[in-house]
Write a protein that holds these residues in place. Sequence first.
Motif, PDB file in Angstrom:
ATOM      1  N   THR A   9       0.844  -1.190   0.000  1.00 22.91           N
ATOM      2  CA  THR A   9       0.000   0.000   0.000  1.00 22.91           C
ATOM      3  C   THR A   9       0.880   1.241   0.000  1.00 22.91           C
ATOM      4  OG1 THR A   9      -1.783  -1.108   1.203  1.00 22.91           O
ATOM      5  CG2 THR A   9      -1.776   1.290   1.271  1.00 22.91           C
ATOM      6  N   ARG A  10       0.461   2.221  -0.755  1.00 25.01           N
ATOM      7  CA  ARG A  10       1.098   3.529  -0.749  1.00 25.01           C
ATOM      8  C   ARG A  10      -0.005   4.570  -0.572  1.00 25.01           C
ATOM      9  NH1 ARG A  10       4.537   0.256  -0.592  1.00 25.01           N
ATOM     10  NH2 ARG A  10       6.610   0.339  -1.523  1.00 25.01           N
ATOM     11  N   ARG A  11       0.357   5.698   0.064  1.00 24.45           N
ATOM     12  CA  ARG A  11      -0.625   6.745   0.339  1.00 24.45           C
ATOM     13  C   ARG A  11      -0.076   8.104  -0.082  1.00 24.45           C
ATOM     14  NH1 ARG A  11      -0.732   3.074   4.347  1.00 24.45           N
ATOM     15  NH2 ARG A  11      -2.760   2.208   4.860  1.00 24.45           N
ATOM     16  N   ARG A  12      -1.020   8.984  -0.424  1.00 19.61           N
ATOM     17  CA  ARG A  12      -0.634  10.355  -0.764  1.00 19.61           C
ATOM     18  C   ARG A  12      -1.812  11.279  -0.524  1.00 19.61           C
ATOM     19  NH1 ARG A  12       3.245  12.813  -4.787  1.00 19.61           N
ATOM     20  NH2 ARG A  12       2.524  14.962  -4.931  1.00 19.61           N
ATOM     21  N   LEU A  13      -1.517  12.445  -0.001  1.00 20.96           N
ATOM     22  CA  LEU A  13      -2.533  13.471   0.159  1.00 20.96           C
ATOM     23  C   LEU A  13      -2.695  14.185  -1.179  1.00 20.96           C
ATOM     24  CD1 LEU A  13      -4.433  14.914   2.108  1.00 20.96           C
ATOM     25  CD2 LEU A  13      -2.563  16.495   2.622  1.00 20.96           C
ATOM     26  N   VAL A  14      -3.935  14.252  -1.657  1.00 23.22           N
ATOM     27  CA  VAL A  14      -4.245  14.904  -2.928  1.00 23.22           C
ATOM     28  C   VAL A  14      -5.173  16.070  -2.642  1.00 23.22           C
ATOM     29  CG1 VAL A  14      -5.305  14.611  -5.215  1.00 23.22           C
ATOM     30  CG2 VAL A  14      -3.964  12.743  -4.199  1.00 23.22           C
ATOM     31  N   ALA A  15      -4.853  17.230  -3.196  1.00 27.31           N
ATOM     32  CA  ALA A  15      -5.616  18.455  -2.954  1.00 27.31           C
ATOM     33  C   ALA A  15      -6.861  18.494  -3.837  1.00 27.31           C
ATOM     34  CB  ALA A  15      -4.735  19.680  -3.193  1.00 27.31           C
ATOM     35  N   ALA A  16      -7.766  17.577  -3.586  1.00 29.13           N
ATOM     36  CA  ALA A  16      -9.036  17.518  -4.316  1.00 29.13           C
ATOM     37  C   ALA A  16     -10.033  16.761  -3.445  1.00 29.13           C
ATOM     38  CB  ALA A  16      -8.858  16.806  -5.656  1.00 29.13           C
ATOM     39  N   ALA A  17     -11.300  16.947  -3.736  1.00 33.12           N
ATOM     40  CA  ALA A  17     -12.361  16.258  -2.992  1.00 33.12           C
ATOM     41  C   ALA A  17     -12.423  14.790  -3.414  1.00 33.12           C
ATOM     42  CB  ALA A  17     -13.708  16.931  -3.264  1.00 33.12           C
ATOM     43  N   PRO A  18     -12.841  13.898  -2.502  1.00 34.62           N
ATOM     44  CA  PRO A  18     -12.980  12.489  -2.870  1.00 34.62           C
ATOM     45  C   PRO A  18     -13.831  12.277  -4.115  1.00 34.62           C
ATOM     46  CG  PRO A  18     -13.243  12.733  -0.506  1.00 34.62           C
ATOM     47  CD  PRO A  18     -13.179  14.123  -1.091  1.00 34.62           C
ATOM     48  N   ARG A  19     -14.892  13.060  -4.269  1.00 34.10           N
ATOM     49  CA  ARG A  19     -15.780  12.933  -5.433  1.00 34.10           C
ATOM     50  C   ARG A  19     -15.015  13.144  -6.738  1.00 34.10           C
ATOM     51  NH1 ARG A  19     -17.433  16.917  -8.042  1.00 34.10           N
ATOM     52  NH2 ARG A  19     -17.163  18.380  -6.331  1.00 34.10           N
ATOM     53  N   GLU A  20     -14.140  14.154  -6.775  1.00 33.02           N
ATOM     54  CA  GLU A  20     -13.368  14.448  -7.985  1.00 33.02           C
ATOM     55  C   GLU A  20     -12.380  13.330  -8.300  1.00 33.02           C
ATOM     56  OE1 GLU A  20     -12.487  19.060  -8.140  1.00 33.02           O
ATOM     57  OE2 GLU A  20     -12.146  18.237  -6.116  1.00 33.02           O
ATOM     58  N   ILE A  21     -11.723  12.822  -7.279  1.00 31.14           N
ATOM     59  CA  ILE A  21     -10.738  11.751  -7.471  1.00 31.14           C
ATOM     60  C   ILE A  21     -11.437  10.465  -7.891  1.00 31.14           C
ATOM     61  CG2 ILE A  21      -8.989  10.344  -6.315  1.00 31.14           C
ATOM     62  CD1 ILE A  21      -8.537  12.864  -4.490  1.00 31.14           C
ATOM     63  N   PHE A  22     -12.570  10.173  -7.262  1.00 28.91           N
ATOM     64  CA  PHE A  22     -13.320   8.960  -7.604  1.00 28.91           C
ATOM     65  C   PHE A  22     -13.796   9.017  -9.053  1.00 28.91           C
ATOM     66  CE2 PHE A  22     -16.741   5.891  -7.642  1.00 28.91           C
ATOM     67  CZ  PHE A  22     -16.219   4.866  -6.872  1.00 28.91           C
ATOM     68  N   GLU A  23     -14.202  10.197  -9.495  1.00 27.56           N
ATOM     69  CA  GLU A  23     -14.636  10.374 -10.888  1.00 27.56           C
ATOM     70  C   GLU A  23     -13.512   9.966 -11.837  1.00 27.56           C
ATOM     71  OE1 GLU A  23     -17.302  11.581 -13.949  1.00 27.56           O
ATOM     72  OE2 GLU A  23     -17.670  11.328 -11.805  1.00 27.56           O
ATOM     73  N   LEU A  24     -12.289  10.364 -11.532  1.00 20.53           N
ATOM     74  CA  LEU A  24     -11.146  10.011 -12.364  1.00 20.53           C
ATOM     75  C   LEU A  24     -10.875   8.506 -12.301  1.00 20.53           C
ATOM     76  CD1 LEU A  24      -7.868  11.904 -12.757  1.00 20.53           C
ATOM     77  CD2 LEU A  24      -7.814   9.495 -12.195  1.00 20.53           C
ATOM     78  N   LEU A  25     -10.852   7.934 -11.100  1.00 18.28           N
ATOM     79  CA  LEU A  25     -10.535   6.510 -10.945  1.00 18.28           C
ATOM     80  C   LEU A  25     -11.580   5.601 -11.578  1.00 18.28           C
ATOM     81  CD1 LEU A  25      -9.282   6.529  -7.250  1.00 18.28           C
ATOM     82  CD2 LEU A  25      -7.881   6.261  -9.315  1.00 18.28           C
ATOM     83  N   SER A  26     -12.831   6.036 -11.598  1.00 21.53           N
ATOM     84  CA  SER A  26     -13.903   5.199 -12.160  1.00 21.53           C
ATOM     85  C   SER A  26     -14.025   5.342 -13.674  1.00 21.53           C
ATOM     86  CB  SER A  26     -15.237   5.496 -11.478  1.00 21.53           C
ATOM     87  OG  SER A  26     -15.640   6.826 -11.723  1.00 21.53           O
ATOM     88  N   ASN A  27     -13.097   6.065 -14.271  1.00 19.40           N
ATOM     89  CA  ASN A  27     -13.058   6.245 -15.725  1.00 19.40           C
ATOM     90  C   ASN A  27     -11.818   5.520 -16.259  1.00 19.40           C
ATOM     91  OD1 ASN A  27     -12.877   7.037 -18.355  1.00 19.40           O
ATOM     92  ND2 ASN A  27     -12.943   9.238 -17.930  1.00 19.40           N
ATOM     93  N   PRO A  28     -11.967   4.314 -16.805  1.00 19.54           N
ATOM     94  CA  PRO A  28     -10.802   3.557 -17.274  1.00 19.54           C
ATOM     95  C   PRO A  28      -9.971   4.284 -18.325  1.00 19.54           C
ATOM     96  CG  PRO A  28     -12.743   2.163 -17.258  1.00 19.54           C
ATOM     97  CD  PRO A  28     -13.206   3.570 -16.980  1.00 19.54           C
TER      98      PRO A  28
END
Length: 148
Positions: A9-28
């Motif tokens: 596992t690796r972790r990183r703080l990203v300056a964005a809301a979870p909704r925005e990041i999830f939108e990117l991750l759920s788009n192959p």
Amino acid sequence: MSPSPYLQTRRRLVAAAPREIFELLSNPAMHPVIDGSGTVRASNSQGRKLTLGSEFGMQMRLGVPYRISNTVVEFEQDRLIAWRHFSGHRWRYTLEPVGSGTLVSETWDASRLRHKWLLRLMGFTRNTGPNMERTLERLAAQFPDATK
């Protein structure tokens, strides 16, 4: 860092809301953009957003080109998404809101595989952690305006 080379596992703080990041991750289609390993070339999903049970293919290259199929096996909107490769290992992203950003955890779980020794022989256990760190860097770079 995780204690097992087959569960990292690796972790990183990203300056964005979870909704925005999830939108990117759920788009192959965005997976090649954020891939830190250099192996993900293109998505065969044709713009579909992933949901639980979604199947999607990726065009890959590790020395030679190949295709891989994935199935979404964990899904909590704006919080968690994971897909399983045909061989059984998983890629999981967990999103936790913190302050003005999101703590993104990426996990590679190959602990259930029968032939783990092959992953070690091919260098996956050694290279996966640094590749995930690069992926998280590339993910964070997709939200440059979030820090302003």
